[in-house]
Design a protein around this motif. Structure first.
Motif, PDB file in Angstrom:
ATOM      1  N   ASP A  21     -10.087   3.798  -4.183  1.00  0.00           N
ATOM      2  CA  ASP A  21     -10.563   4.663  -3.077  1.00  0.00           C
ATOM      3  C   ASP A  21      -9.258   5.409  -2.401  1.00  0.00           C
ATOM      4  OD1 ASP A  21      -9.365   2.659  -1.707  1.00  0.00           O
ATOM      5  OD2 ASP A  21     -10.714   3.164   0.111  1.00  0.00           O
ATOM      6  N   ASP A  22      -7.982   4.853  -3.021  1.00  0.00           N
ATOM      7  CA  ASP A  22      -6.966   5.512  -2.321  1.00  0.00           C
ATOM      8  C   ASP A  22      -5.613   5.911  -3.233  1.00  0.00           C
ATOM      9  OD1 ASP A  22      -5.880   6.334   0.194  1.00  0.00           O
ATOM     10  OD2 ASP A  22      -4.691   4.541   0.310  1.00  0.00           O
ATOM     11  N   ILE A  23      -5.347   4.984  -4.131  1.00  0.00           N
ATOM     12  CA  ILE A  23      -4.129   5.264  -5.039  1.00  0.00           C
ATOM     13  C   ILE A  23      -4.464   5.113  -6.432  1.00  0.00           C
ATOM     14  CG2 ILE A  23      -1.816   4.035  -5.252  1.00  0.00           C
ATOM     15  CD1 ILE A  23      -1.924   3.159  -2.270  1.00  0.00           C
ATOM     16  N   LYS A  71       0.861  -1.359   0.043  1.00  0.00           N
ATOM     17  CA  LYS A  71       0.110  -0.025  -0.049  1.00  0.00           C
ATOM     18  C   LYS A  71       0.979   1.401  -0.124  1.00  0.00           C
ATOM     19  CE  LYS A  71      -4.371   1.741   2.074  1.00  0.00           C
ATOM     20  NZ  LYS A  71      -4.956   1.708   1.090  1.00  0.00           N
ATOM     21  N   LYS A  72       1.011   1.863   1.273  1.00  0.00           N
ATOM     22  CA  LYS A  72       1.707   3.213   1.251  1.00  0.00           C
ATOM     23  C   LYS A  72       3.279   3.071   0.657  1.00  0.00           C
ATOM     24  CE  LYS A  72      -2.008   5.058   2.568  1.00  0.00           C
ATOM     25  NZ  LYS A  72      -2.679   6.147   1.622  1.00  0.00           N
ATOM     26  N   CYS A  73       3.863   2.012   1.162  1.00  0.00           N
ATOM     27  CA  CYS A  73       5.274   1.801   1.011  1.00  0.00           C
ATOM     28  C   CYS A  73       5.556   1.608  -0.393  1.00  0.00           C
ATOM     29  CB  CYS A  73       5.951   0.767   2.012  1.00  0.00           C
ATOM     30  SG  CYS A  73       5.629   0.689   3.755  1.00  0.00           S
ATOM     31  N   GLU A  79       0.197   8.370  -7.200  1.00  0.00           N
ATOM     32  CA  GLU A  79      -0.421   9.554  -6.569  1.00  0.00           C
ATOM     33  C   GLU A  79      -1.468   8.932  -5.573  1.00  0.00           C
ATOM     34  OE1 GLU A  79       0.163  12.681  -6.803  1.00  0.00           O
ATOM     35  OE2 GLU A  79       1.648  12.132  -8.507  1.00  0.00           O
ATOM     36  N   HIS A  80      -1.915   9.898  -4.568  1.00  0.00           N
ATOM     37  CA  HIS A  80      -2.601   9.410  -3.302  1.00  0.00           C
ATOM     38  C   HIS A  80      -4.244   9.879  -3.819  1.00  0.00           C
ATOM     39  CE1 HIS A  80      -3.409   9.855   1.228  1.00  0.00           C
ATOM     40  NE2 HIS A  80      -3.947   8.712   0.869  1.00  0.00           N
ATOM     41  N   MET A  81      -4.714   9.248  -4.860  1.00  0.00           N
ATOM     42  CA  MET A  81      -5.872   9.462  -5.401  1.00  0.00           C
ATOM     43  C   MET A  81      -6.914   8.578  -5.678  1.00  0.00           C
ATOM     44  SD  MET A  81      -4.546  11.868  -8.548  1.00  0.00           S
ATOM     45  CE  MET A  81      -4.052  13.392  -8.434  1.00  0.00           C
ATOM     46  N   GLY A 121     -12.522  11.933   3.414  1.00  0.00           N
ATOM     47  CA  GLY A 121     -13.683  11.505   2.528  1.00  0.00           C
ATOM     48  C   GLY A 121     -13.358  10.887   1.346  1.00  0.00           C
ATOM     49  N   LYS A 122     -12.179  10.408   0.934  1.00  0.00           N
ATOM     50  CA  LYS A 122     -11.738   9.820  -0.299  1.00  0.00           C
ATOM     51  C   LYS A 122     -12.753   8.775  -0.782  1.00  0.00           C
ATOM     52  CE  LYS A 122      -7.512   9.076  -1.015  1.00  0.00           C
ATOM     53  NZ  LYS A 122      -6.867   9.302   0.294  1.00  0.00           N
ATOM     54  N   THR A 123     -12.919   7.797   0.453  1.00  0.00           N
ATOM     55  CA  THR A 123     -13.449   6.457   0.162  1.00  0.00           C
ATOM     56  C   THR A 123     -15.072   6.859  -0.149  1.00  0.00           C
ATOM     57  OG1 THR A 123     -12.057   5.316   1.520  1.00  0.00           O
ATOM     58  CG2 THR A 123     -14.057   4.061   1.105  1.00  0.00           C
ATOM     59  N   PRO A 137      -6.364  14.702   1.603  1.00  0.00           N
ATOM     60  CA  PRO A 137      -5.511  14.173   2.798  1.00  0.00           C
ATOM     61  C   PRO A 137      -6.382  12.961   3.355  1.00  0.00           C
ATOM     62  CG  PRO A 137      -5.481  16.696   2.794  1.00  0.00           C
ATOM     63  CD  PRO A 137      -6.356  16.161   1.886  1.00  0.00           C
ATOM     64  N   SER A 138      -5.565  12.147   4.183  1.00  0.00           N
ATOM     65  CA  SER A 138      -6.151  11.349   4.984  1.00  0.00           C
ATOM     66  C   SER A 138      -7.335  11.538   5.579  1.00  0.00           C
ATOM     67  CB  SER A 138      -5.124  10.553   5.758  1.00  0.00           C
ATOM     68  OG  SER A 138      -3.981  10.154   5.164  1.00  0.00           O
ATOM     69  N   ALA A 139      -8.176  10.927   5.905  1.00  0.00           N
ATOM     70  CA  ALA A 139      -9.545  11.096   6.667  1.00  0.00           C
ATOM     71  C   ALA A 139     -10.492  12.662   6.253  1.00  0.00           C
ATOM     72  CB  ALA A 139      -9.158  11.369   8.020  1.00  0.00           C
TER      73      ALA A 139
HETATM   74 MN    MN Z   1      -4.840   7.172   2.027  1.00  0.00          MN
END
Ligand code: MN
Ligand code: OXD
Length: 590
Positions: free
Chosen positions: A274-276, A203-205, A223-225, A249-251, A245-247
């Motif tokens: 929903d995140d990347i 995921k993030k790493c 991208e964090h999209m 409401g992307k999801t 940014p995290s939290a």
């Molecule tokens: Mn995220």
């Protein structure tokens, strides 16, 4: 076995000294045996199989419940490569220090070899990783979040092109916890944590920190999209990628259910991710995006049948819950904000008996679920998953959206004036801290493109890379900024958000199609109030005008913050962004 993988495994077996080594082939029998073992050892609790088939609960240690940015490092030869916004360790020193920590860390344990693909196996966008871990929880989560097993090794063939990942729980010692990325060596090493965001290395790493560096080197973007498809009544589809940014409401945006009027006309939202997003230039010169993940690692609290029915539905089978509350009456799960019926007999996320209204020694409410408790759910469970979710060629982007939480400054939506201006808008992205987080309220935290904790190299170079995409593509998406979080004088949100954000997406798509006009302001183009559809909404046109207003004096103050933030990058700040800032200043003084 691929000889490069074999060598990587051999070296780390020697270092970590596991009792056993198991290759994860991805078969259901093997995964089921691991689930059984995890239940026997207490690592997971099997939930009510009638109500939640295939679902399990896991609790982490209370000291290990979130990503730890302070202990996350970009390890490179030179500090300049990591840049001013990352924690940095010199890579040889980091290897030496980490090797001491990994020495014998898997004694008496099994090392699992997880071959995984980010992106559909064999897609031209996809990349392969091998994660070695001593955690069954990691194996079972990676089996949901990524594509794993023999098919990935088959795809790898005899290539050396994979990300080398090593994870050990070791003693879960927070003082010796490290999440280290070595982008120059395609390597990830995390130790002394067992929390998802730190140890599900795909995921993030990988998909953000390592991949952003790979993208910079190879001419694409990580991208964090979120990625969503907007299906119009005539069947046409438009695709949007959005970074918050995290939290923020992307999801929820990715799985939005349009308001009644739109549904009746035949509009639909389809979730690609929903995140990347991994983004490449297609043969036709447009930008195409895939979601490299295979599941959702979503925040549980606040997820309910009203806020996000699609996310909730995604968690009803084959899901691993982490740090939520156990309802012991029927062996199901609960979290704050799920419904108004907290369980009568329950065990909280720490494993203690819990009941509603409980307070601790200081009189503070005791939460049933940790605020960062999570569900790991297969993407295919999502009722609105896009038919293009597995499309190996990705989806063509019509628009890119940036956004954050701003109480006053940013209007509901505005459109940037050009690609360069759009990159500027992304680079100044910011959120204000809320009362929900500890520390001062209303402090502006700059989070360019929502990548501050996830950019694997110098953010000045990252901005330049964004600008350079213009020379690689012939038809770029338009760039917008949204803010769902403007508040009134009493601090209440003015815009309803959630499904009603469809009304803003509608305007964005109309702008992309050249179907509506807009008003030019100092910061960009804002909608004419009558062009945002308010039918069925309890908001009058004057309130909407307020939401769309741009206060130049407030922006002049914001410019001071941007100047300050930009100073960090020194001469790595691209000239084009400096010019955009100067142009903004001039516009504000007009
Ligand atoms: Mn995220
Ligand atoms: C996440 C995050 O978990 O951004 O997705 O923190």
């Amino acid at each position: 076995m691929n000889k490069f993988v074999q060598k990587f495994v051999d070296e780390n077996v020697e270092l970590c000294q596991p009792e056993k080594v198991v290759l994860i082939d991805g078969s259901e029998e093997q995964l089921e045996a691991l689930r059984k073992e995890a239940v026997e050892t207490g690592e997971m609790i099997k939930l009510n199989q009638e109500l939640l088939p295939g679902c399990y609960l896991h609790r982490t240690l209370p000291n290990d419940v979130a990503r730890v940015e302070g202990r996350t490092f970009i390890c490179t030869e030179k500090q300049e490569t990591a840049g001013p916004t990352n924690n940095w360790l010199q890579k040889d020193e980091a290897y030496a220090m980490l090797k001491e920590l990994y020495k014998g860390s898997m004694k008496g344990r099994t090392m699992y070899i997880i071959p995984y693909s980010m992106g559909a196996v064999g897609s031209p966008f996809s990349k392969i990783g091998i994660e070695l871990t001593d955690s069954i929880y990691v194996v079972l989560n990676m089996a949901i979040m990524t594509r794993i097993g023999q098919k990935v090794l088959d795809q790898l063939g005899d290539s050396a092109d994979f990300v080398h990942g090593l994870h050990s729980k070791a003693d879960i010692d927070p003082e010796k916890r490290y999440i280290c990325q070595f982008p120059e060596d395609n390597t990830i090493m995390s130790i002394n944590s067992a929390y998802g965001g730190n140890v599900l290395q795909g995921k993030k790493c990988f998909a953000l920190r390592i991949a952003s560096y790979q993208g910079w080197q190879e001419g694409w973007m990580a991208e964090h999209m979120l990625i969503l498809g907007l299906k119009k009544p005539n069947g046409e589809k438009r695709y949007i990628a959005a970074a918050f940014p995290s939290a923020c409401g992307k999801t929820n945006l990715a799985m939005l259910i349009p308001p009644k009027e739109y549904l009746e006309k035949g509009y639909e939202i389809e979730t690609v991710g929903d995140d990347i997003a991994w983004i490449r230039v297609g043969k036709d010169g447009r930008l195409y995006a895939i979601n490299p993940e295979n599941g959702f690692f979503g925040v549980a609290p606040g997820t309910n049948a009203k806020s996000n029915p699609n996310a909730l539905a995604s968690t009803r089978k084959n899901t691993i819950f982490t740090n939520v509350c156990l309802n012991t009456e029927n062996n199901t799960v609960w979290w704050e904000g799920l419904d108004k019926n907290p369980p009568k007999n329950a065990i909280d996320w720490k494993g203690n008996p819990w009941h509603e209204g409980m307070v601790d020694e200081e009189g503070k409410p005791v939460k049933a679920a940790h605020p960062n408790s999570r569900f790991t759910a297969p993407a295919i469970n999502c009722p609105c998953i896009s038919p293009d979710f597995e499309n190996p060629n990705g989806v063509p982007l019509d628009a890119i959206i940036f956004g954050g939480r701003r109480a006053k400054t940013a209007p509901l939506v505005y459109e940037s004036k050009s690609w360069e201006n759009g990159v500027f808008v992304g680079s100044i992205m910011a959120s204000e801290t809320t009362a929900a987080a500890s520390g001062a309220v209303g402090v502006v935290r700059r989070d360019p493109m929502a990548m501050l904790p996830f950019c694997g190299y110098n953010m000045g170079d990252y901005f330049a890379h964004w600008l350079d995409m213009k020379g690689k593509a012939t038809k770029l998406p338009k760039i917008f900024n949204v803010n769902w979080f403007r508040t009134d004088e009493n601090g209440n949100f003015i815009w309803p958000g959630f499904g009603d954000n469809m009304r803003v997406l509608d305007w964005i798509i109309k702008r992309c199609e050249g179907a509506v006009d807009a008003t030019e302001t100092a910061i960009g183009y804002v909608p004419k109030a009558e062009d945002i559809n308010l039918n069925g909404l309890d908001i009058d046109i004057d309130t909407l005008k307020g939401l769309l207003s741009v206060d130049n004096d407030m922006w002049k103050k914001d410019v001071e913050g941007i100047e300050e933030f930009y100073k960090k990058f020194g001469d790595k700040l691209p000239e084009a962004l400096r010019a955009e800032l100067d142009a903004l200043k001039a516009n504000l003084n007009k």
